[in-house]
Scaffold this motif. Structure first.
Motif, PDB file in Angstrom:
ATOM      1  N   TYR A 403       0.831  -1.205   0.000  1.00  0.00           N
ATOM      2  CA  TYR A 403       0.000   0.000   0.000  1.00  0.00           C
ATOM      3  C   TYR A 403       0.863   1.252   0.000  1.00  0.00           C
ATOM      4  CZ  TYR A 403      -3.065   3.682   1.798  1.00  0.00           C
ATOM      5  OH  TYR A 403      -3.736   4.865   1.972  1.00  0.00           O
ATOM      6  N   LEU A 404       1.896   1.276   0.843  1.00  0.00           N
ATOM      7  CA  LEU A 404       2.789   2.434   0.907  1.00  0.00           C
ATOM      8  C   LEU A 404       3.511   2.650  -0.419  1.00  0.00           C
ATOM      9  CD1 LEU A 404       4.299   1.918   4.480  1.00  0.00           C
ATOM     10  CD2 LEU A 404       2.604   3.625   3.779  1.00  0.00           C
ATOM     11  N   GLY A 405       3.881   1.531  -1.067  1.00  0.00           N
ATOM     12  CA  GLY A 405       4.545   1.655  -2.368  1.00  0.00           C
ATOM     13  C   GLY A 405       3.635   2.268  -3.412  1.00  0.00           C
ATOM     14  N   LYS A 406       2.349   1.853  -3.396  1.00  0.00           N
ATOM     15  CA  LYS A 406       1.391   2.407  -4.358  1.00  0.00           C
ATOM     16  C   LYS A 406       1.139   3.881  -4.100  1.00  0.00           C
ATOM     17  CE  LYS A 406      -3.166   1.616  -6.369  1.00  0.00           C
ATOM     18  NZ  LYS A 406      -4.382   0.772  -6.376  1.00  0.00           N
ATOM     19  N   VAL A 407       1.010   4.245  -2.811  1.00  0.00           N
ATOM     20  CA  VAL A 407       0.801   5.652  -2.460  1.00  0.00           C
ATOM     21  C   VAL A 407       2.007   6.488  -2.874  1.00  0.00           C
ATOM     22  CG1 VAL A 407       0.537   7.257  -0.533  1.00  0.00           C
ATOM     23  CG2 VAL A 407      -0.807   5.155  -0.595  1.00  0.00           C
ATOM     24  N   GLY A 408       3.207   5.912  -2.677  1.00  0.00           N
ATOM     25  CA  GLY A 408       4.418   6.629  -3.063  1.00  0.00           C
ATOM     26  C   GLY A 408       4.461   6.928  -4.547  1.00  0.00           C
ATOM     27  N   LYS A 409       4.021   5.951  -5.359  1.00  0.00           N
ATOM     28  CA  LYS A 409       3.987   6.171  -6.814  1.00  0.00           C
ATOM     29  C   LYS A 409       2.984   7.260  -7.181  1.00  0.00           C
ATOM     30  CE  LYS A 409       5.409   1.473  -8.060  1.00  0.00           C
ATOM     31  NZ  LYS A 409       4.991   0.194  -8.690  1.00  0.00           N
ATOM     32  N   GLU A 410       1.855   7.266  -6.477  1.00  0.00           N
ATOM     33  CA  GLU A 410       0.851   8.290  -6.750  1.00  0.00           C
ATOM     34  C   GLU A 410       1.399   9.676  -6.427  1.00  0.00           C
ATOM     35  OE1 GLU A 410      -2.233   8.079  -8.035  1.00  0.00           O
ATOM     36  OE2 GLU A 410      -1.974   5.942  -8.415  1.00  0.00           O
ATOM     37  N   ARG A 411       2.141   9.769  -5.324  1.00  0.00           N
ATOM     38  CA  ARG A 411       2.667  11.073  -4.920  1.00  0.00           C
ATOM     39  C   ARG A 411       3.714  11.600  -5.889  1.00  0.00           C
ATOM     40  NH1 ARG A 411       3.269  10.370   1.686  1.00  0.00           N
ATOM     41  NH2 ARG A 411       1.039  10.572   2.157  1.00  0.00           N
ATOM     42  N   GLN A 412       4.397  10.679  -6.567  1.00  0.00           N
ATOM     43  CA  GLN A 412       5.427  11.113  -7.507  1.00  0.00           C
ATOM     44  C   GLN A 412       4.851  11.865  -8.706  1.00  0.00           C
ATOM     45  OE1 GLN A 412       7.713   7.660  -8.556  1.00  0.00           O
ATOM     46  NE2 GLN A 412       8.444   7.326  -6.451  1.00  0.00           N
ATOM     47  N   ARG A 413       3.539  11.759  -8.884  1.00  0.00           N
ATOM     48  CA  ARG A 413       2.904  12.478  -9.997  1.00  0.00           C
ATOM     49  C   ARG A 413       2.844  13.980  -9.745  1.00  0.00           C
ATOM     50  NH1 ARG A 413      -2.443   8.788 -11.398  1.00  0.00           N
ATOM     51  NH2 ARG A 413      -1.362   6.778 -11.664  1.00  0.00           N
ATOM     52  N   PHE A 414       2.974  14.349  -8.481  1.00  0.00           N
ATOM     53  CA  PHE A 414       2.848  15.756  -8.125  1.00  0.00           C
ATOM     54  C   PHE A 414       4.217  16.349  -7.795  1.00  0.00           C
ATOM     55  CE2 PHE A 414      -1.056  13.588  -6.899  1.00  0.00           C
ATOM     56  CZ  PHE A 414      -2.012  14.370  -7.528  1.00  0.00           C
ATOM     57  N   ASP A 415       4.396  17.612  -8.139  1.00  0.00           N
ATOM     58  CA  ASP A 415       5.617  18.329  -7.794  1.00  0.00           C
ATOM     59  C   ASP A 415       5.298  19.199  -6.584  1.00  0.00           C
ATOM     60  OD1 ASP A 415       7.786  20.733  -9.527  1.00  0.00           O
ATOM     61  OD2 ASP A 415       7.976  19.676  -7.614  1.00  0.00           O
ATOM     62  N   PHE A 416       5.660  18.698  -5.401  1.00  0.00           N
ATOM     63  CA  PHE A 416       5.283  19.412  -4.187  1.00  0.00           C
ATOM     64  C   PHE A 416       6.048  20.726  -4.018  1.00  0.00           C
ATOM     65  CE2 PHE A 416       3.871  15.099  -3.312  1.00  0.00           C
ATOM     66  CZ  PHE A 416       2.605  15.334  -2.795  1.00  0.00           C
ATOM     67  N   ASP A 417       7.140  20.901  -4.798  1.00  0.00           N
ATOM     68  CA  ASP A 417       7.873  22.166  -4.712  1.00  0.00           C
ATOM     69  C   ASP A 417       7.017  23.338  -5.160  1.00  0.00           C
ATOM     70  OD1 ASP A 417      11.019  20.654  -5.733  1.00  0.00           O
ATOM     71  OD2 ASP A 417      10.099  20.911  -3.752  1.00  0.00           O
ATOM     72  N   ASP A 418       6.012  23.060  -6.014  1.00  0.00           N
ATOM     73  CA  ASP A 418       5.138  24.126  -6.511  1.00  0.00           C
ATOM     74  C   ASP A 418       4.384  24.795  -5.380  1.00  0.00           C
ATOM     75  OD1 ASP A 418       5.970  23.583  -9.029  1.00  0.00           O
ATOM     76  OD2 ASP A 418       4.195  22.425  -9.610  1.00  0.00           O
ATOM     77  N   PHE A 419       4.192  24.044  -4.262  1.00  0.00           N
ATOM     78  CA  PHE A 419       3.393  24.607  -3.178  1.00  0.00           C
ATOM     79  C   PHE A 419       4.148  25.709  -2.427  1.00  0.00           C
ATOM     80  CE2 PHE A 419       1.312  20.558  -3.920  1.00  0.00           C
ATOM     81  CZ  PHE A 419      -0.010  20.917  -3.892  1.00  0.00           C
ATOM     82  N   ASP A 420       5.471  25.840  -2.706  1.00  0.00           N
ATOM     83  CA  ASP A 420       6.227  26.927  -2.064  1.00  0.00           C
ATOM     84  C   ASP A 420       5.770  28.292  -2.540  1.00  0.00           C
ATOM     85  OD1 ASP A 420       7.664  25.076  -0.717  1.00  0.00           O
ATOM     86  OD2 ASP A 420       9.347  25.025  -2.127  1.00  0.00           O
ATOM     87  N   THR A 421       5.084  28.344  -3.691  1.00  0.00           N
ATOM     88  CA  THR A 421       4.653  29.620  -4.257  1.00  0.00           C
ATOM     89  C   THR A 421       3.277  30.046  -3.782  1.00  0.00           C
ATOM     90  OG1 THR A 421       3.685  28.518  -6.177  1.00  0.00           O
ATOM     91  CG2 THR A 421       6.005  29.136  -6.334  1.00  0.00           C
ATOM     92  N   VAL A 422       2.662  29.249  -2.899  1.00  0.00           N
ATOM     93  CA  VAL A 422       1.331  29.606  -2.405  1.00  0.00           C
ATOM     94  C   VAL A 422       1.426  30.864  -1.554  1.00  0.00           C
ATOM     95  CG1 VAL A 422      -0.595  28.857  -0.964  1.00  0.00           C
ATOM     96  CG2 VAL A 422       0.559  27.219  -2.432  1.00  0.00           C
ATOM     97  N   PRO A 423       0.588  31.871  -1.770  1.00  0.00           N
ATOM     98  CA  PRO A 423       0.633  33.121  -0.982  1.00  0.00           C
ATOM     99  C   PRO A 423       0.528  32.849   0.494  1.00  0.00           C
ATOM    100  CG  PRO A 423      -0.828  33.349  -2.865  1.00  0.00           C
ATOM    101  CD  PRO A 423      -0.455  31.905  -2.805  1.00  0.00           C
TER     102      PRO A 423
END
Length: 428
Positions: A403-423
């Motif tokens: 389950y953790l492996g599947k969740v990890g693959k799903e998370r790789q679809r997103f670039d969490f660095d983009d959230f640094d630009t949130v006001p």
């Protein structure tokens, strides 16, 4: 292994000598696994060996030999002896031993089920299969592959009450999805046979909404019955699927059940004439699906729904007026419906036989009797128990590597660095 006298005696000696404790049984299982192909090759010579073994003490070895003996073609003349042999073994065998070779035990029990059906005597298989699945289970929450076979025999022999005994268990452990589909479908039919429509709806709902990549024939038949039971029990049917229903079911079930959806639409009008016309138009389809008995119950339930609506408007009404309003043929027929509904607790009323008047009453239940308090308390305790189990299952899943492996693959679809630009005004 060419089964001569010496090798047969050696096999029996091994089984008798290694059936005493867990360590010996593990050694025996390995020995039997290695000999399995040879046992099947000599299956016609093995039956006499069973007389030298005690099925309660030597269950594992007895199982392997019995499996080999029944692995070949069985004629109708031989079927009776096979049924007797397997039934005796199932009743006597030790659960801890047969669980060491569950696939063998399941194979033998399934052949047993086939033979009682070949003999056209399904009732003979009901008690032994119930014993078999209980011995195979490690807990009452486990769904075995024998559950559907047991319920099928209960259906064919009309032993509905016996079938209900396993439907009371909360199932949380499922190995094969197909077993769950058949268990819920057959279980739903058994509950229908006992007129336990609420439980039937729950089981059929599980089939319709279970995960599926393609639309199974079982799900289609369950959906048809789900529509009919909803009309009988609830007086309505919603075509909206829950969000967790598979996309395959949402795409195809409605298209494959059009006559039943037409019946639901006709039912919603409250007009018996429209419902009768729909039934006549689709009679051949309902008969072909073997659902016409349920369809007739749907028609009968419309009279009940219409009578129930009258209780919301009138305090007293004559039997003649009831017959006219709900389109029954006579006051006598109206009286029979009202009496049956009073007996079933669907309405509260009294009938004055002298003047043919029906007086509708309020629900007398005050929800303060000891019996009612016990029922409420029992329901609360069960909900609390289920809540704890769900919490435990959720915690176990959160640590599961797959389950953790599947969740990890799903998370790789997103670039969490983009959230640094949130006001900063959105920061919490």
């Amino acid at each position: 292994m060419n089964l001569n006298m010496n090798s047969a005696e050696s096999l029996v000696a091994q089984i008798q000598g290694l059936s005493g404790n867990a360590g010996d049984l593990t050694q025996l299982r390995n020995y039997l696994k290695q000999s399995d192909e040879s046992l099947r090759a000599e299956s016609t010579q093995l039956a006499p060996l069973l007389t030298e073994l005690d099925p309660s003490m030597h269950s594992l070895g007895y199982l392997y030999i019995l499996d080999a003996c029944t692995s070949g073609p069985i004629s109708k003349e031989q079927a009776n002896e096979v049924v007797l042999s397997v039934a005796r073994f199932v009743n006597a065998c030790a659960a801890e031993q047969i669980r060491m070779a569950p696939d063998k035990f399941i194979s033998v029990c399934k052949r047993f089920k086939d033979q009682v059906m070949l003999l056209d005597d399904p009732m003979r298989g009901v008690a032994p299969l119930l014993t078999a699945l209980r011995k195979l289970q490690t807990s009452s929450e486990q769904l075995t592959t024998l559950h559907p076979d047991f319920l099928l025999l209960c259906l064919l022999s009309k032993c509905y009450k016996t079938g209900l005994s396993i439907l009371e268990d909360d199932i949380l452990d499922v190995d094969q999805p197909r077993d769950l589909f058949l268990y819920c479908y057959y279980g739903g039919m058994i509950c229908i046979g006992q007129k336990q429509f609420r439980k039937a709806l729950e089981l059929l709902h599980n089939v319709v909404t279970a995960p599926m990549s393609i639309t199974s024939a079982i799900a289609v038949e369950a959906y048809k019955k789900y529509i009919l039971v909803s009309l009988i029990h609830l007086g309505q049917f919603s075509t909206n699927f829950p969000k967790y229903t598979s996309s395959a079911a949402q795409r195809n079930l409605k298209n494959l059940s059009q006559p039943y959806l037409e019946l639901a639409n006709s039912y919603s009008t409250g007009k018996i004439s429209e419902l009768q016309m729909c039934v006549q138009t689709n009679r051949e389809k309902f008969d072909g699906d073997k659902n016409f008995g349920l369809v007739k119950q749907v028609m009968s339930s419309m009279y009940k729904r219409n009578i129930q609506r009258l209780t919301q408007t009138y305090l007293t009404l004559s039997l003649q007026d009831i017959a006219n309003t709900v389109q029954l043929n006579s006051p006598k027929e109206a009286e029979m419906h009202v009496l049956q509904m009073i007996q079933d607790g669907e309405i509260y009323a009294t009938i004055n036989q002298k003047d043919g008047m029906v007086r509708f009453l309020e629900d007398p239940e005050q929800y303060k009797t000891c019996e009612m308090i016990e029922r409420v308390d029992s329901s609360i305790q069960r909900i609390m128990m289920l809540s704890k189990k769900l919490t435990t299952m959720n915690e176990n899943m959160s640590y599961d590597p797959s389950y953790l492996g599947k969740v990890g693959k799903e998370r790789q679809r997103f670039d969490f660095d983009d959230f640094d630009t949130v006001p900063s005004k959105f920061n919490i």
